[in-house]
Motif scaffolding. Structure first.
Motif, PDB file in Angstrom:
ATOM      1  N   GLY A 103       0.755  -1.240   0.000  1.00 18.85           N
ATOM      2  CA  GLY A 103       0.000   0.000   0.000  1.00 18.85           C
ATOM      3  C   GLY A 103       0.785   1.290   0.000  1.00 18.85           C
ATOM      4  N   VAL A 104       2.065   1.261  -0.403  1.00 21.88           N
ATOM      5  CA  VAL A 104       2.823   2.513  -0.485  1.00 21.88           C
ATOM      6  C   VAL A 104       2.087   3.440  -1.449  1.00 21.88           C
ATOM      7  N   PRO A 105       1.802   4.694  -1.044  1.00 22.89           N
ATOM      8  CA  PRO A 105       0.887   5.538  -1.806  1.00 22.89           C
ATOM      9  C   PRO A 105       1.376   6.051  -3.157  1.00 22.89           C
ATOM     10  N   HIS A 106       2.690   6.059  -3.395  1.00 22.99           N
ATOM     11  CA  HIS A 106       3.209   6.571  -4.673  1.00 22.99           C
ATOM     12  C   HIS A 106       4.266   5.608  -5.205  1.00 22.99           C
ATOM     13  N   ARG A 107       4.165   5.310  -6.512  1.00 26.80           N
ATOM     14  CA  ARG A 107       5.076   4.327  -7.113  1.00 26.80           C
ATOM     15  C   ARG A 107       5.666   4.898  -8.389  1.00 26.80           C
ATOM     16  N   VAL A 108       6.985   4.680  -8.552  1.00 27.84           N
ATOM     17  CA  VAL A 108       7.672   5.051  -9.787  1.00 27.84           C
ATOM     18  C   VAL A 108       8.301   3.783 -10.352  1.00 27.84           C
ATOM     19  N   VAL A 109       7.979   3.475 -11.610  1.00 33.50           N
ATOM     20  CA  VAL A 109       8.504   2.279 -12.271  1.00 33.50           C
ATOM     21  C   VAL A 109       9.456   2.715 -13.375  1.00 33.50           C
ATOM     22  N   LEU A 110      10.669   2.155 -13.329  1.00 32.75           N
ATOM     23  CA  LEU A 110      11.674   2.440 -14.358  1.00 32.75           C
ATOM     24  C   LEU A 110      12.003   1.149 -15.091  1.00 32.75           C
ATOM     25  N   GLY A 111      12.140   1.239 -16.398  1.00 33.62           N
ATOM     26  CA  GLY A 111      12.536   0.087 -17.198  1.00 33.62           C
ATOM     27  C   GLY A 111      13.354   0.541 -18.386  1.00 33.62           C
ATOM     28  N   ASP A 112      14.073  -0.403 -18.999  1.00 42.98           N
ATOM     29  CA  ASP A 112      14.934  -0.084 -20.153  1.00 42.98           C
ATOM     30  C   ASP A 112      14.160   0.587 -21.277  1.00 42.98           C
ATOM     31  N   ARG A 113      12.996   0.025 -21.612  1.00 41.03           N
ATOM     32  CA  ARG A 113      12.219   0.554 -22.733  1.00 41.03           C
ATOM     33  C   ARG A 113      11.831   2.014 -22.495  1.00 41.03           C
ATOM     34  N   GLY A 114      11.324   2.308 -21.304  1.00 38.12           N
ATOM     35  CA  GLY A 114      10.921   3.673 -20.990  1.00 38.12           C
ATOM     36  C   GLY A 114      12.105   4.621 -20.950  1.00 38.12           C
ATOM     37  N   LEU A 115      13.204   4.173 -20.363  1.00 39.56           N
ATOM     38  CA  LEU A 115      14.371   5.053 -20.263  1.00 39.56           C
ATOM     39  C   LEU A 115      14.933   5.406 -21.641  1.00 39.56           C
ATOM     40  N   LYS A 116      14.809   4.465 -22.589  1.00 43.47           N
ATOM     41  CA  LYS A 116      15.262   4.766 -23.957  1.00 43.47           C
ATOM     42  C   LYS A 116      14.421   5.889 -24.571  1.00 43.47           C
ATOM     43  N   GLU A 117      13.174   6.002 -24.125  1.00 41.43           N
ATOM     44  CA  GLU A 117      12.300   7.093 -24.582  1.00 41.43           C
ATOM     45  C   GLU A 117      12.385   8.306 -23.656  1.00 41.43           C
ATOM     46  N   GLY A 118      13.180   8.186 -22.573  1.00 40.31           N
ATOM     47  CA  GLY A 118      13.337   9.282 -21.619  1.00 40.31           C
ATOM     48  C   GLY A 118      12.185   9.430 -20.644  1.00 40.31           C
ATOM     49  N   VAL A 119      11.432   8.330 -20.420  1.00 36.95           N
ATOM     50  CA  VAL A 119      10.281   8.411 -19.521  1.00 36.95           C
ATOM     51  C   VAL A 119      10.293   7.295 -18.473  1.00 36.95           C
ATOM     52  N   VAL A 120       9.580   7.562 -17.395  1.00 36.22           N
ATOM     53  CA  VAL A 120       9.299   6.554 -16.376  1.00 36.22           C
ATOM     54  C   VAL A 120       7.790   6.596 -16.124  1.00 36.22           C
ATOM     55  N   GLU A 121       7.286   5.622 -15.369  1.00 36.80           N
ATOM     56  CA  GLU A 121       5.856   5.595 -15.054  1.00 36.80           C
ATOM     57  C   GLU A 121       5.642   5.958 -13.597  1.00 36.80           C
ATOM     58  N   TYR A 122       4.739   6.901 -13.371  1.00 36.05           N
ATOM     59  CA  TYR A 122       4.334   7.277 -12.011  1.00 36.05           C
ATOM     60  C   TYR A 122       2.887   6.858 -11.815  1.00 36.05           C
ATOM     61  N   GLN A 123       2.596   6.311 -10.623  1.00 31.85           N
ATOM     62  CA  GLN A 123       1.209   5.975 -10.323  1.00 31.85           C
ATOM     63  C   GLN A 123       0.944   6.156  -8.831  1.00 31.85           C
ATOM     64  N   GLY A 124      -0.048   6.988  -8.526  1.00 34.06           N
ATOM     65  CA  GLY A 124      -0.549   7.069  -7.156  1.00 34.06           C
ATOM     66  C   GLY A 124      -1.353   5.809  -6.886  1.00 34.06           C
ATOM     67  N   ARG A 125      -1.352   5.346  -5.657  1.00 34.24           N
ATOM     68  CA  ARG A 125      -2.010   4.069  -5.332  1.00 34.24           C
ATOM     69  C   ARG A 125      -3.511   4.096  -5.645  1.00 34.24           C
ATOM     70  N   ARG A 126      -4.127   5.263  -5.632  1.00 31.85           N
ATOM     71  CA  ARG A 126      -5.551   5.365  -5.967  1.00 31.85           C
ATOM     72  C   ARG A 126      -5.788   5.682  -7.446  1.00 31.85           C
ATOM     73  N   ASP A 127      -4.730   5.977  -8.199  1.00 33.00           N
ATOM     74  CA  ASP A 127      -4.894   6.303  -9.617  1.00 33.00           C
ATOM     75  C   ASP A 127      -5.289   5.057 -10.406  1.00 33.00           C
ATOM     76  N   PRO A 128      -6.214   5.192 -11.349  1.00 30.90           N
ATOM     77  CA  PRO A 128      -6.631   4.013 -12.116  1.00 30.90           C
ATOM     78  C   PRO A 128      -5.532   3.473 -13.032  1.00 30.90           C
ATOM     79  N   GLU A 129      -4.622   4.339 -13.477  1.00 29.09           N
ATOM     80  CA  GLU A 129      -3.535   3.867 -14.325  1.00 29.09           C
ATOM     81  C   GLU A 129      -2.305   4.750 -14.161  1.00 29.09           C
ATOM     82  N   ALA A 130      -1.179   4.245 -14.639  1.00 28.86           N
ATOM     83  CA  ALA A 130       0.084   4.967 -14.526  1.00 28.86           C
ATOM     84  C   ALA A 130       0.157   6.095 -15.547  1.00 28.86           C
TER      85      ALA A 130
END
Length: 197
Positions: free
Chosen positions: A152-179
């Motif tokens: 239940g950690v309220p904020h999550r940041v996901v990093l992966g090779d594919r996203g970093l190659k595009e210069g992006v990461v995914e952020y998702q609040g625990r209540r957000d429907p999607e990243a």
């Protein structure tokens, strides 16, 4: 000669939602609750037994009026979880979360870029005073994300090779429907803004 109490009869039932409130100012609603603390009025029972007194305004000794209270430390998280959860697990409020942000690097053991960016973001958030945890288990993505949803950690940041190659990461609040995809350079500022929310 005996006196007998006057007989009374009453038509009693349990209240239901929609009944008028006792003061007539509104309607009753039935809600669930959990006791997290209590207060008891003790009066002078114990101060008399201990002869604990103070000088009153009249200059004479008076017994203290006493009370006690208790807060159920273990009930506080139980109440928070009861009020903040979904089918995937706990959703901690920011103020009492064990960690406010979790960084989930996907494939950290196989990618130097992911490892370096995850550690950089971790250090940046720590320096900003954020309670952050870096999941360095190198776990499969599905299992890793499910674990943090359950915790239940309220904020999550996901990093992966594919996203970093595009210069992006995914952020998702625990209540957000999607990243949400964010530019790497904007992650810390976005997280801080959400925490101040």
């Amino acid at each position: 000669r005996h006196s007998f109490p006057t007989r009374r009869s009453s038509d009693l039932r349990n209240v239901v939602a929609g009944d008028k409130s006792p003061d007539g100012a509104g309607e009753l609603a039935i809600e669930r609750g959990i006791e997290i603390g209590h207060v008891f009025y003790l009066g002078t029972k114990y101060s008399q037994a201990m002869n604990a007194t103070f000088l009153g305004d009249n200059g004479k000794p008076q017994h203290f009026e006493m009370g006690c209270y208790g807060i159920g430390i273990t009930r506080l998280p139980a109440a928070a979880i009861e009020q903040n959860h979904d089918e995937r697990g706990i959703i901690w409020p920011d103020a009492i979360a064990p960690f406010t942000v979790v960084i989930c690097p996907i494939g950290m053991g196989r990618s130097e870029a992911v490892k370096a960016e995850a550690e950089k973001l971790y250090a940046e958030l720590l320096a900003l005073g954020v309670d952050v945890i870096l999941d360095d288990r190198d776990e499969r993505p599905g299992a890793m994300l499910a674990d943090w949803e359950l915790i239940g950690v309220p904020h999550r940041v996901v990093l992966g090779d594919r996203g970093l190659k595009e210069g992006v990461v995914e952020y998702q609040g625990r209540r957000d429907p999607e990243a949400t995809k964010l530019p790497v350079a904007e992650v810390a500022a976005t997280v801080i803004a959400r925490l101040k929310g």
